[in-house]
Design a protein around this motif. Structure first.
Motif, PDB file in Angstrom:
ATOM      1  N   ASN A  53      -7.575  -9.261 -14.679  1.00 18.61           N
ATOM      2  CA  ASN A  53      -8.043  -9.261 -13.283  1.00 18.61           C
ATOM      3  C   ASN A  53      -9.533  -8.963 -13.190  1.00 18.61           C
ATOM      4  O   ASN A  53      -9.990  -8.300 -12.272  1.00 18.61           O
ATOM      5  N   GLN A  79      -5.291   3.689 -16.452  1.00 24.79           N
ATOM      6  CA  GLN A  79      -5.877   3.488 -15.125  1.00 24.79           C
ATOM      7  C   GLN A  79      -5.656   4.698 -14.235  1.00 24.79           C
ATOM      8  O   GLN A  79      -6.523   5.056 -13.431  1.00 24.79           O
ATOM      9  N   ALA A 111      -2.354  -5.230  -7.915  1.00 24.83           N
ATOM     10  CA  ALA A 111      -3.634  -5.736  -7.418  1.00 24.83           C
ATOM     11  C   ALA A 111      -3.869  -7.196  -7.818  1.00 24.83           C
ATOM     12  O   ALA A 111      -4.722  -7.858  -7.249  1.00 24.83           O
ATOM     13  N   PHE A 157     -12.296   0.604  -4.166  1.00 23.44           N
ATOM     14  CA  PHE A 157     -12.974   0.446  -5.449  1.00 23.44           C
ATOM     15  C   PHE A 157     -13.999   1.569  -5.638  1.00 23.44           C
ATOM     16  O   PHE A 157     -14.553   2.094  -4.679  1.00 23.44           O
ATOM     17  N   GLU A 158     -14.297   1.843  -6.900  1.00 28.31           N
ATOM     18  CA  GLU A 158     -15.377   2.784  -7.216  1.00 28.31           C
ATOM     19  C   GLU A 158     -16.655   2.357  -6.507  1.00 28.31           C
ATOM     20  O   GLU A 158     -17.067   1.206  -6.626  1.00 28.31           O
ATOM     21  N   ARG A 187     -22.527   1.533 -13.855  1.00 30.64           N
ATOM     22  CA  ARG A 187     -21.961   1.895 -15.154  1.00 30.64           C
ATOM     23  C   ARG A 187     -23.072   2.051 -16.197  1.00 30.64           C
ATOM     24  O   ARG A 187     -22.968   2.839 -17.116  1.00 30.64           O
ATOM     25  N   ASP A 222     -17.486  -5.338  -7.082  1.00 30.35           N
ATOM     26  CA  ASP A 222     -18.310  -4.207  -6.646  1.00 30.35           C
ATOM     27  C   ASP A 222     -18.835  -3.444  -7.854  1.00 30.35           C
ATOM     28  O   ASP A 222     -19.937  -2.894  -7.817  1.00 30.35           O
ATOM     29  N   ILE A 223     -18.050  -3.382  -8.935  1.00 28.82           N
ATOM     30  CA  ILE A 223     -18.527  -2.754 -10.171  1.00 28.82           C
ATOM     31  C   ILE A 223     -19.581  -3.656 -10.822  1.00 28.82           C
ATOM     32  O   ILE A 223     -20.612  -3.198 -11.287  1.00 28.82           O
ATOM     33  N   GLU A 248      -9.023  -2.699 -17.062  1.00 26.91           N
ATOM     34  CA  GLU A 248      -8.492  -3.731 -16.168  1.00 26.91           C
ATOM     35  C   GLU A 248      -9.124  -3.613 -14.786  1.00 26.91           C
ATOM     36  O   GLU A 248      -9.687  -2.589 -14.439  1.00 26.91           O
ATOM     37  N   ASN A 249      -9.013  -4.695 -14.010  1.00 30.80           N
ATOM     38  CA  ASN A 249      -9.467  -4.703 -12.603  1.00 30.80           C
ATOM     39  C   ASN A 249     -10.945  -4.352 -12.451  1.00 30.80           C
ATOM     40  O   ASN A 249     -11.324  -3.613 -11.549  1.00 30.80           O
ATOM     41  N   LYS A 260      -8.091   7.438 -15.277  1.00 26.76           N
ATOM     42  CA  LYS A 260      -9.446   7.098 -14.878  1.00 26.76           C
ATOM     43  C   LYS A 260      -9.620   7.267 -13.365  1.00 26.76           C
ATOM     44  O   LYS A 260     -10.630   7.792 -12.895  1.00 26.76           O
ATOM     45  N   THR A 316      -8.374   3.929  -7.333  1.00 30.00           N
ATOM     46  CA  THR A 316      -9.551   3.078  -7.178  1.00 30.00           C
ATOM     47  C   THR A 316      -9.213   1.592  -7.191  1.00 30.00           C
ATOM     48  O   THR A 316     -10.099   0.753  -7.262  1.00 30.00           O
ATOM     49  N   THR A 317      -7.921   1.275  -7.140  1.00 29.01           N
ATOM     50  CA  THR A 317      -7.501  -0.091  -6.852  1.00 29.01           C
ATOM     51  C   THR A 317      -6.450   0.022  -5.738  1.00 29.01           C
ATOM     52  O   THR A 317      -5.742   1.025  -5.657  1.00 29.01           O
ATOM     53  N   PRO A 364      -1.703   0.487 -20.084  1.00 25.34           N
ATOM     54  CA  PRO A 364      -2.757   0.287 -19.081  1.00 25.34           C
ATOM     55  C   PRO A 364      -2.552   1.136 -17.820  1.00 25.34           C
ATOM     56  O   PRO A 364      -3.521   1.691 -17.291  1.00 25.34           O
ATOM     57  N   ASP A 393     -13.860  -4.977 -10.814  1.00 29.78           N
ATOM     58  CA  ASP A 393     -14.062  -5.779  -9.605  1.00 29.78           C
ATOM     59  C   ASP A 393     -15.537  -6.139  -9.427  1.00 29.78           C
ATOM     60  O   ASP A 393     -16.408  -5.611 -10.129  1.00 29.78           O
TER      61      ASP A 393
END
Lengths: 474, 207
Positions: free
Chosen positions: B77, A325, A200, A439-440, B47, B23-24, B18-19, A328, A299-300, A321, B21
């Motif tokens: 990221n 990830q 990503a 994405f979430e 969150r 949107d979060i 990580e990541n 999650k 979610t990525t 990681p 984004d």
């Protein structure tokens, strides 16, 4: 002379000044504005008492916040929008385009649609130009050999007033696509496979150029899908050198050059290619013949697998990681490690967006839908990327095929790609989606997104679960 | 103009994921708000708050130690995805003025610098150490002029483009700077381009 890349040529042709510290003042030829990211830029213009330097280099449109249905039989949306905030945001853009004399593709007009669909359709997007928009998927326009990138609201105001931006030159990455793909493997699958491979943020800091016979064989719609998705690998810029396919697409469009200017422009555009032997910071080669349809599971966007694969089991991954990830993502997505992708039941299918809302995408969905029915309980919507795309699809009878199969046929907009209009998921709902981000919460708080091609999303709608289009079509 | 950035010190909220984004950071449904100010309450909204609007106590920004932290230390990221500048305005609205990560979404990074927020990119190993320092509530201190970040008794140098540094130090608005310093160069560019690519000016001339 040193051999240079297309990116460097475009960059050099727009350098107004070299700045201390290695940045460049870059001239911006074109800016696209939409209702969501431009209001604060116009406020800055008003506060400073500024005018647009070249209003005709702009085009404005409403796409993100608009509903894709109308209570009226004639499909007119203006005056019917129930969400007061959305209605007010649209009204604010209408005031701004009037006060600042910006060309505007109005809500119920023939040119309304998603920024990255209407730019090319109207001939606003041209090879050799620099194009910006307050939207990260501006990478799309790179399919025409334009240096196009997404910016924030502050930068939009700078472009309005100065027609320039201070920018740092990116590194270059070439992605060579060779081979002949399976007829049911689309540009979306190639894009997802690339992101899964490089990550990503795998192209962060790089301008990506696609080269090779498999790119040359693509339509403009496919090239746009490919470039559109490069932001999901972290790159602000995707590029394809223009060729006869590009010129044939543009010729005769409303804002494309006419007469002698057209001939002069095409002659100049033919030089827009990387030189033989030009150096890239990274080169990646992909044989598209080896690819199968792709589906994202996490979610990525790099959490993507071939449709015939099983979900990862974090317990088998090394601590780090990637494992965290995966754990999650599986938890958020409500999925079981090791489960087959094709066993995942969906509640929604969404066909549309700046990634896959073009006529070719709707044709691909309709080809699967023809003579079949959406599975009971599945809500499936098809949202053309623009009013012109919608009209073209209706002229071909695609709307009838889709409606008869149980899909809803909507008005143009960003719709379920961005959860800020009426089209969104509720917590726990799961969507087979042709959009660009899993994405979430992207399609609504608690919503779960699986990215795939339009044909795959149509197949999922009919099967009621993620389906392998290669078996499905047989 | 944004608030000049010179030095900053305080705690750092650790966000090792990580990541993360945009949107979060700023869920899309709040993009219907057209104001820039007052967006802090929406930062990391889904969150921080459950579906009923109640605070989720475990979330880092809901912990007393970190809810006023001026720094964030984040996984790689950070700020990827959408170009929405609201993500930066919302983080600024929390009082955060410096974000440290091994890498940023590029548009987010650029938006930070235009809003008085200093994004610092450091090697992943260093960020991992700083994450521990953040989690153990050590004090972070940054001196932009010196391009130095100090945590405990350790100092870390960071890179920033000289023009960006100057703009942050002074809180300069980029548009004003460009119009003031480069008006002549922009005029000259347009004259040249109009001669070599006249089709790009056809609409200006027609209007």
């Amino acid at each position: 002379m040193t051999a240079t890349t297309l990116y460097e040529k475009l960059w050099n042709a727009h350098a107004v000044a070299e700045l201390p510290g290695g940045e460049t003042l870059l001239y911006i030829d074109r800016q696209i504005l939409h209702e969501v990211s431009s209001p604060q830029a116009f406020v800055a213009m008003r506060d400073a008492g500024r005018q647009l330097r070249r209003p005709q280099t702009h085009i404005a449109v409403v796409d993100h916040a608009v509903p894709t249905r109308s209570p009226r039989a004639d499909g007119i949306r203006h005056g019917t929008i129930e969400d007061a905030q959305a209605a007010s945001q649209i009204a604010e853009l209408e005031t701004n385009v009037r006060d600042f004399a910006v060309p505007y593709a109005e809500l119920d007009g023939a040119e309304q649609g998603i920024v990255h669909v209407i730019g090319p359709e109207s001939g606003f997007t041209l090879p050799g130009t620099t194009i910006v928009c307050g939207d990260s998927h501006t990478t799309t326009h790179g399919a025409f050999g334009a240096l196009a990138f997404g910016i924030g609201a502050s930068e939009q105001g700078t472009v309005m007033a100065a027609q320039c931006l201070r920018q740092k030159r990116a590194k270059t990455m070439r992605i060579e696509l060779s081979g002949t793909r399976h007829p049911l493997v689309f540009a979306k699958d190639i894009a997802l496979a690339i992101i899964a491979r490089i990550g990503a943020d795998g192209a962060a800091g790089h301008a990506v150029e696609f080269t090779g016979p498999a790119v040359r064989a693509m339509s403009m719609a496919e090239r746009m899908t490919l470039c559109n998705m490069m932001i999901e690998a972290g790159s602000r810029v995707g590029l394809v050198a223009p060729d006869d396919v590009t010129f044939a697409f543009l010729k005769g469009r409303r804002l494309a050059p006419k007469g002698a200017l057209w001939d002069q422009a095409v002659a100049a555009w033919r030089d827009l290619a990387s030189d033989e032997g030009a150096n890239y910071d990274r080169v990646i080669e992909i044989d598209v013949a080896s690819l199968v349809p792709q589906v994202s599971w996490g979610t990525t966007p790099d959490q993507t697998l071939p449709v015939d694969a099983a979900l990862p089991d974090p317990a088998t991954l090394e601590e780090g990681p990637a494992r965290r990830q995966a754990e999650k993502a599986l938890a958020y997505m409500g999925l079981t490690p090791g489960q087959s992708l094709t066993d995942i039941a969906i509640t929604h299918a969404f066909i549309g967006s700046c990634t896959n809302g073009r006529i070719e995408d709707i044709r691909a969905a309709a080809a699967i839908a023809r003579g079949r029915k959406v599975a009971p309980g599945i809500k499936a919507i098809v949202v053309p990327g623009s009013a012109a795309t919608r009209a073209a699809a209706e002229a071909e009878g695609l709307d009838r095929i889709l409606i008869e199969a149980g899909f809803e046929w909507r008005l143009a907009g960003c719709s379920m790609c961005v959860a800020m209009n009426d089209d969104r998921l509720k917590p726990g709902e799961r969507c087979a989606s042709t959009s660009n981000r899993n994405f979430e919460g992207r399609q609504g708080p608690g919503g779960r997104t699986h990215l795939m091609s339009p044909a795959m999303a149509a197949a999922a709608a009919i099967a009621g679960h993620i389906a392998d289009i290669r078996e499905f079509a047989a | 103009m944004s608030e000049p950035f010179t030095t900053l010190s305080g705690k750092a909220a650790p966000m090792p994921e990580e990541n993360i984004d945009t949107d979060i950071i700023f869920p899309a449904r709040f993009l219907l708000i057209t104001a820039k100010a007052g967006l802090g309450r929406y930062a990391f909204h889904d969150r921080r708050f459950d579906a009923n609007g109640a605070e989720i106590p475990d979330y880092v920004l809901n912990q007393a130690s970190f809810n006023a932290a001026p720094f964030i230390v984040a996984g790689a990221n950070f700020g990827s995805g959408s170009s929405r500048e609201q993500a930066v305005w919302a983080i600024a609205g929390l009082g955060v003025r410096c974000i440290i990560a091994a890498g940023f979404g590029e548009i987010f990074h650029s938006n930070c610098q235009r809003n008085g927020i200093l994004p610092i990119t450091l090697p992943a190993q260093t960020v991992a150490e700083l994450m521990v320092a953040a989690q153990t509530e050590q004090t972070f201190a940054v001196d932009l002029e010196a391009q130095s970040l100090t945590v405990g008794n350790r100092a870390f140098a960071f890179d920033i483009a000289p023009e960006r540094k100057l703009a942050l130090l002074n809180g300069w608005d980029e548009t004003s700077v460009l119009l003031h310093q480069y008006a002549g160069a922009i005029d000259e560019f347009e004259t040249r381009q109009k001669a070599s690519a006249p089709w790009l000016y056809a609409e200006d001339d027609a209007s």
